[in-house]
Design a protein around this motif. Structure first.
Motif, mmCIF file in Angstrom:
data_model
loop_
_atom_site.group_PDB
_atom_site.id
_atom_site.type_symbol
_atom_site.label_atom_id
_atom_site.label_comp_id
_atom_site.label_asym_id
_atom_site.label_seq_id
_atom_site.Cartn_x
_atom_site.Cartn_y
_atom_site.Cartn_z
ATOM 1 N N PRO A 320 0.741 -1.112 -0.052
ATOM 2 C CA PRO A 320 0.166 -0.012 -0.038
ATOM 3 C C PRO A 320 0.961 1.078 0.028
ATOM 4 N N PHE A 321 2.160 1.386 0.507
ATOM 5 C CA PHE A 321 2.821 2.463 0.579
ATOM 6 C C PHE A 321 3.331 2.825 -0.926
ATOM 7 N N ALA A 322 3.384 1.731 -1.562
ATOM 8 C CA ALA A 322 3.720 2.088 -3.052
ATOM 9 C C ALA A 322 2.752 2.809 -3.824
ATOM 10 N N ASN A 323 1.490 2.477 -3.329
ATOM 11 C CA ASN A 323 0.381 3.320 -3.883
ATOM 12 C C ASN A 323 0.519 4.749 -3.823
ATOM 13 N N PHE A 324 0.923 5.006 -2.407
ATOM 14 C CA PHE A 324 1.117 6.435 -2.111
ATOM 15 C C PHE A 324 2.417 7.139 -2.996
ATOM 16 N N LEU A 325 3.402 6.287 -2.848
ATOM 17 C CA LEU A 325 4.801 6.744 -3.672
ATOM 18 C C LEU A 325 4.555 7.080 -4.886
ATOM 19 N N VAL A 326 3.718 6.423 -5.946
ATOM 20 C CA VAL A 326 3.437 6.582 -7.302
ATOM 21 C C VAL A 326 2.424 7.769 -7.351
ATOM 22 N N SER A 327 1.695 8.167 -6.470
ATOM 23 C CA SER A 327 0.620 9.143 -6.469
ATOM 24 C C SER A 327 1.205 10.575 -6.413
#
Length: 393
Positions: A320-327
């Motif tokens: 889920p942290f990856a979702n934030f990083l690509v946002s």
């Protein structure tokens, strides 16, 4: 140990002073990591460089300091100390030095040998498109050997400190356990840098991301928890890694920089940093909490529990942290996800803030493989950590 044997023990093993050569190799390991990160940023921002860039000087200063300090110590022990110290390793029946010191000397030779090799490689083949080219592989071997040597010298001093204070039954005594955690954190940073091509944020939803994580990080964190005489050894090690990677993400973009070599596909005006660190602190805390509860269990049971725990916590937090990083929400100075190398086309996944995708069946299969690899990695980490904790030489 007889009285005669005791008389041959090097004086440093009976005093509480920190060996100067340990301080030297810790400085050298720090210089190598700083130079390595700086050099990668230089390549992503400016392009082709020369041997005399500040980044290269930091790297080779680290190698030279480690090699000279440990070489001096070997000569001192071999020719200027009365009797042969019994806390070292003798080579060719003549030269005596600490085990970690020998590794540092070998690593320094490998690093210095790689310099002309790398210069010739660039002249013959141009700019590197991969981090691991043959000269970089030799240089990396030197890096790893020097950091490994620094870690072994630190654990040896930690063991001697523990021996001196054994009657006090202290888990951690002196500063050596903290030096072990610090050098372990540098080793963890080094491992993450060498696998960074598999840990890009756009690859964080691929099975291969977790397979490579399972191969590298359980070994390092479990070994740290086992070898460091700190209650939260893995956490301290992961904290050092996190601070190092955060610092480079925050500091490098403060300096101006622009490409000097084409093709230039992305406009760059400041130094490009590596990615924000992986969330290794959370599985490290889990390992530190679980390991004491498994102390009486068989080693493979411990490895199974620790490996599965690492993979589960890593996947639950990093996915889920990856979702934030690509946002777009991560486009700020703290997470610094505008770190696009100048040679990267604008239609690639990173500039477009998209994930690499693969069939769900492949991801599920990869997680099964990652689980198995995590257990094996943790088992190797247990063995390596036990050996490190026993080192006195």
């Amino acid at each position: 140990m007889t009285t005669a044997d005791r008389s041959r023990v090097d004086s440093r093993s009976t005093t509480r002073a920190l060996p100067w050569q340990l301080a030297a190799v810790v400085f050298a390991a720090t210089s190598v990591i700083v130079g390595l990160i700086w050099d990668i940023s230089w390549h992503m921002t400016i392009g082709r460089d020369t041997f005399w860039t500040p980044a290269h000087l930091a790297i080779y200063t680290g190698g030279a300091v480690a090699g000279l300090a440990c070489g001096f110590e070997v000569l001192r022990r071999s020719f200027f100390t009365k009797g042969a110290p019994d806390d070292g390793v003798t080579v060719w029946r003549l030269f005596n030095g600490p085990l970690g010191g020998w590794l540092c000397i070998w690593g320094a030779v490998a690093m210095l040998t790689s310099a002309p090799f790398d210069d010739w490689w660039h002249a013959a083949y141009g700019l590197d498109v991969k981090i691991i080219s043959p000269p970089h592989a030799l240089l990396a071997l030197g890096f790893i050997t020097i950091l490994g040597g620094a870690l072994i010298m630190a654990v040896a001093e930690q063991g001697r400190e523990a021996d001196r204070s054994a009657d006090r039954a202290a888990e951690a005594s002196g500063v050596a356990p903290y030096i072990v955690a610090y050098t372990g954190g540098l080793v963890l940073a080094m491992l993450s840098i060498f696998t960074t091509e598999y840990h890009d944020r756009e690859a964080m939803h691929l099975g291969s991301f977790y397979v490579v994580s399972a191969l590298v990080f359980p070994f390092a964190l479990v070994a740290a928890a086992r070898s460091t005489r700190l209650r939260f050894g893995a956490t301290a090690t992961a904290l050092v890694y996190t601070l190092v990677m955060c610092a480079q993400a925050w500091v490098l973009p403060l300096f101006e920089g622009s490409p000097k070599l084409g093709p230039i596909r992305t406009a760059v005006t400041h130094m490009v940093s590596l990615d924000f660190p992986l969330l290794l602190l959370l599985p490290a805390i889990g390992i530190d909490l679980l390991m004491p509860r498994l102390r009486e269990r068989h080693a493979w049971v411990q490895a199974a529990a620790l490996g599965v725990l690492f993979l589960a916590v890593h996947a639950v937090t990093q996915w889920p942290f990856a979702n934030f990083l690509v946002s777009d929400a991560s486009r700020n100075w703290f997470f610094n996800t505008d770190n696009i190398p100048y040679m990267m086309p604008p239609d690639w996944l990173r500039p477009m803030r998209q994930f690499a995708i693969e069939p769900i069946s492949r991801t599920v299969s990869a997680f099964g493989l990652a689980c198995l690899i995590a257990v094996l990695s943790a088992r190797v980490g247990l063995g390596w950590g036990d050996w490190l904790r026993s080192v006195r030489r």
